[in-house]
Design a protein around this motif. Structure first.
Motif, PDB file in Angstrom:
ATOM      1  N   LEU A  24       0.839  -1.198   0.000  1.00 56.39           N
ATOM      2  CA  LEU A  24       0.000   0.000   0.000  1.00 56.39           C
ATOM      3  C   LEU A  24       0.874   1.248   0.000  1.00 56.39           C
ATOM      4  O   LEU A  24       1.702   1.443   0.883  1.00 56.39           O
ATOM      5  CB  LEU A  24      -0.900   0.008   1.243  1.00 56.39           C
ATOM      6  N   LEU A  25       0.713   2.081  -1.019  1.00 57.45           N
ATOM      7  CA  LEU A  25       1.498   3.308  -1.125  1.00 57.45           C
ATOM      8  C   LEU A  25       0.913   4.373  -0.202  1.00 57.45           C
ATOM      9  O   LEU A  25      -0.253   4.754  -0.346  1.00 57.45           O
ATOM     10  CB  LEU A  25       1.492   3.803  -2.576  1.00 57.45           C
ATOM     11  N   ARG A  26       1.706   4.834   0.749  1.00 56.74           N
ATOM     12  CA  ARG A  26       1.245   5.846   1.711  1.00 56.74           C
ATOM     13  C   ARG A  26       1.409   7.229   1.075  1.00 56.74           C
ATOM     14  O   ARG A  26       2.334   7.985   1.378  1.00 56.74           O
ATOM     15  CB  ARG A  26       2.043   5.731   3.007  1.00 56.74           C
ATOM     16  N   THR A  27       0.481   7.575   0.205  1.00 57.37           N
ATOM     17  CA  THR A  27       0.604   8.774  -0.627  1.00 57.37           C
ATOM     18  C   THR A  27       0.737  10.050   0.204  1.00 57.37           C
ATOM     19  O   THR A  27       1.559  10.917  -0.093  1.00 57.37           O
ATOM     20  CB  THR A  27      -0.598   8.899  -1.575  1.00 57.37           C
ATOM     21  N   SER A  28      -0.065  10.186   1.241  1.00 55.16           N
ATOM     22  CA  SER A  28      -0.041  11.417   2.034  1.00 55.16           C
ATOM     23  C   SER A  28       1.302  11.602   2.730  1.00 55.16           C
ATOM     24  O   SER A  28       1.826  12.723   2.809  1.00 55.16           O
ATOM     25  CB  SER A  28      -1.177  11.414   3.063  1.00 55.16           C
ATOM     26  N   LEU A  29       1.885  10.508   3.229  1.00 54.54           N
ATOM     27  CA  LEU A  29       3.193  10.601   3.873  1.00 54.54           C
ATOM     28  C   LEU A  29       4.289  10.910   2.862  1.00 54.54           C
ATOM     29  O   LEU A  29       5.198  11.699   3.142  1.00 54.54           O
ATOM     30  CB  LEU A  29       3.518   9.302   4.614  1.00 54.54           C
ATOM     31  N   ILE A  30       4.207  10.294   1.712  1.00 50.46           N
ATOM     32  CA  ILE A  30       5.195  10.566   0.663  1.00 50.46           C
ATOM     33  C   ILE A  30       5.126  12.027   0.240  1.00 50.46           C
ATOM     34  O   ILE A  30       6.157  12.691   0.055  1.00 50.46           O
ATOM     35  CB  ILE A  30       4.980   9.620  -0.533  1.00 50.46           C
ATOM     36  N   GLU A  31       3.920  12.553   0.112  1.00 46.79           N
ATOM     37  CA  GLU A  31       3.758  13.970  -0.231  1.00 46.79           C
ATOM     38  C   GLU A  31       4.339  14.864   0.857  1.00 46.79           C
ATOM     39  O   GLU A  31       4.952  15.901   0.564  1.00 46.79           O
ATOM     40  CB  GLU A  31       2.283  14.290  -0.468  1.00 46.79           C
ATOM     41  N   GLU A  32       4.125  14.493   2.115  1.00 45.82           N
ATOM     42  CA  GLU A  32       4.674  15.266   3.240  1.00 45.82           C
ATOM     43  C   GLU A  32       6.201  15.270   3.215  1.00 45.82           C
ATOM     44  O   GLU A  32       6.848  16.307   3.402  1.00 45.82           O
ATOM     45  CB  GLU A  32       4.170  14.678   4.557  1.00 45.82           C
ATOM     46  N   LEU A  33       6.790  14.099   2.976  1.00 41.21           N
ATOM     47  CA  LEU A  33       8.245  13.996   2.905  1.00 41.21           C
ATOM     48  C   LEU A  33       8.803  14.829   1.755  1.00 41.21           C
ATOM     49  O   LEU A  33       9.789  15.546   1.910  1.00 41.21           O
ATOM     50  CB  LEU A  33       8.648  12.526   2.737  1.00 41.21           C
ATOM     51  N   GLU A  34       8.150  14.738   0.602  1.00 41.44           N
ATOM     52  CA  GLU A  34       8.632  15.458  -0.577  1.00 41.44           C
ATOM     53  C   GLU A  34       8.477  16.965  -0.405  1.00 41.44           C
ATOM     54  O   GLU A  34       9.356  17.747  -0.802  1.00 41.44           O
ATOM     55  CB  GLU A  34       7.870  14.971  -1.818  1.00 41.44           C
ATOM     56  N   SER A 185      12.078  18.521   9.443  1.00 39.72           N
ATOM     57  CA  SER A 185      10.730  17.981   9.231  1.00 39.72           C
ATOM     58  C   SER A 185      10.614  16.728  10.086  1.00 39.72           C
ATOM     59  O   SER A 185      11.552  15.920  10.134  1.00 39.72           O
ATOM     60  CB  SER A 185      10.533  17.640   7.748  1.00 39.72           C
ATOM     61  N   GLU A 186       9.477  16.543  10.769  1.00 35.54           N
ATOM     62  CA  GLU A 186       9.328  15.414  11.684  1.00 35.54           C
ATOM     63  C   GLU A 186       8.122  14.554  11.323  1.00 35.54           C
ATOM     64  O   GLU A 186       7.024  15.055  11.099  1.00 35.54           O
ATOM     65  CB  GLU A 186       9.204  15.921  13.122  1.00 35.54           C
ATOM     66  N   ILE A 187       8.352  13.254  11.252  1.00 40.70           N
ATOM     67  CA  ILE A 187       7.304  12.261  11.061  1.00 40.70           C
ATOM     68  C   ILE A 187       7.275  11.394  12.315  1.00 40.70           C
ATOM     69  O   ILE A 187       8.298  10.808  12.687  1.00 40.70           O
ATOM     70  CB  ILE A 187       7.569  11.374   9.826  1.00 40.70           C
ATOM     71  N   ARG A 188       6.096  11.326  12.947  1.00 38.69           N
ATOM     72  CA  ARG A 188       6.016  10.617  14.213  1.00 38.69           C
ATOM     73  C   ARG A 188       4.921   9.548  14.198  1.00 38.69           C
ATOM     74  O   ARG A 188       4.267   9.316  13.187  1.00 38.69           O
ATOM     75  CB  ARG A 188       5.827  11.620  15.352  1.00 38.69           C
ATOM     76  N   MET A 189       4.773   8.889  15.337  1.00 39.87           N
ATOM     77  CA  MET A 189       3.908   7.721  15.455  1.00 39.87           C
ATOM     78  C   MET A 189       2.498   7.989  14.938  1.00 39.87           C
ATOM     79  O   MET A 189       1.918   7.162  14.230  1.00 39.87           O
ATOM     80  CB  MET A 189       3.865   7.273  16.920  1.00 39.87           C
ATOM     81  N   LYS A 190       1.946   9.144  15.284  1.00 39.00           N
ATOM     82  CA  LYS A 190       0.570   9.453  14.884  1.00 39.00           C
ATOM     83  C   LYS A 190       0.425   9.475  13.366  1.00 39.00           C
ATOM     84  O   LYS A 190      -0.575   9.000  12.814  1.00 39.00           O
ATOM     85  CB  LYS A 190       0.143  10.793  15.478  1.00 39.00           C
ATOM     86  N   GLN A 191       1.429  10.033  12.679  1.00 39.60           N
ATOM     87  CA  GLN A 191       1.362  10.097  11.216  1.00 39.60           C
ATOM     88  C   GLN A 191       1.601   8.736  10.569  1.00 39.60           C
ATOM     89  O   GLN A 191       1.067   8.440   9.503  1.00 39.60           O
ATOM     90  CB  GLN A 191       2.399  11.102  10.703  1.00 39.60           C
TER      91      GLN A 191
END
Length: 207
Positions: A24-34, A185-191
């Protein structure tokens, strides 16, 4: 069995996790990272099992990013060995135009952190392409010299390098300073947690 590149370097520690076609491609997270790739640092923090490494690998593959990856462990928990792995990782994507930093990293006695970081930053600055450097499982790093080395790199980071640190807990770096200067930029458990919509889209498959 893994083959050593040289000395203590294990080749498989320089590979990112593979991404299968049916994941499953996590599109929203990939967009956030980019969206935040212009910042020098991305920090991904969550307990084991949240797919931290996999989402970074997905992003790299989806965006076709040039990348160097180091999977850290307790054996890399001192500065000389860490620098050997850093050199080995960088060589996988760029043949060094200069040999100064690589020579320093392999010297019997290391120069000061200031000389090391200045030399490395200047050599990265001279590279033509942008790239992502990933330090996975950073929670294994306890050596204060390595933390200080990372802090120094992030003081004046080259625009063509984006650093990703993946960890189960916040690393002892100058995070408050990076936040104050909007350089992290921070990605955490909730995301990273799957939403009901993610689960619905994936059917019975999760990562």
């Amino acid at each position: 069995m893994s083959k050593a590149i040289k000395d203590n370097i294990i080749r498989t520690k320089l590979h990112r996790p593979p991404v299968s076609d049916d994941i499953l491609l996590r599109t929203s997270l990939i967009e956030e990272l980019e969206k935040n790739r212009f910042k020098p640092l991305t920090l991904v923090v969550a307990p084991a099992g949240y797919g931290k490494s996999l989402i970074i690998s997905e992003w790299i593959e989806d965006q076709k990013l040039v990348n160097a990856w180091i999977s850290l462990d307790g054996e890399i928990n001192n500065l000389p060995i860490f620098l050997e792995y850093l050199c080995a990782a960088l060589i996988t994507i760029f043949p060094p135009k200069k040999q100064e930093f690589f020579s320093m990293a392999k010297a019997g006695v290391l120069p000061s952190l200031n000389i090391l970081t200045t030399t490395l930053l200047n050599e990265i600055y001279d590279l033509e392409n942008e790239f992502v450097l990933v330090l996975d499982d950073y929670q294994f790093i306890k050596d204060d010299q390595i933390h200080e080395f990372i802090n120094e790199i992030l003081k004046y980071p080259p625009q063509n390098m984006h650093l990703v640190i993946i960890s189960r807990r916040d690393p002892p770096l100058k995070l408050s300073t990076f936040r104050a200067y909007n350089s992290i930029s921070e990605i955490r458990m909730k995301q990273l947690a799957f939403s009901k919509n993610d689960i619905h889209l994936s059917g019975s498959r999760t990562i």
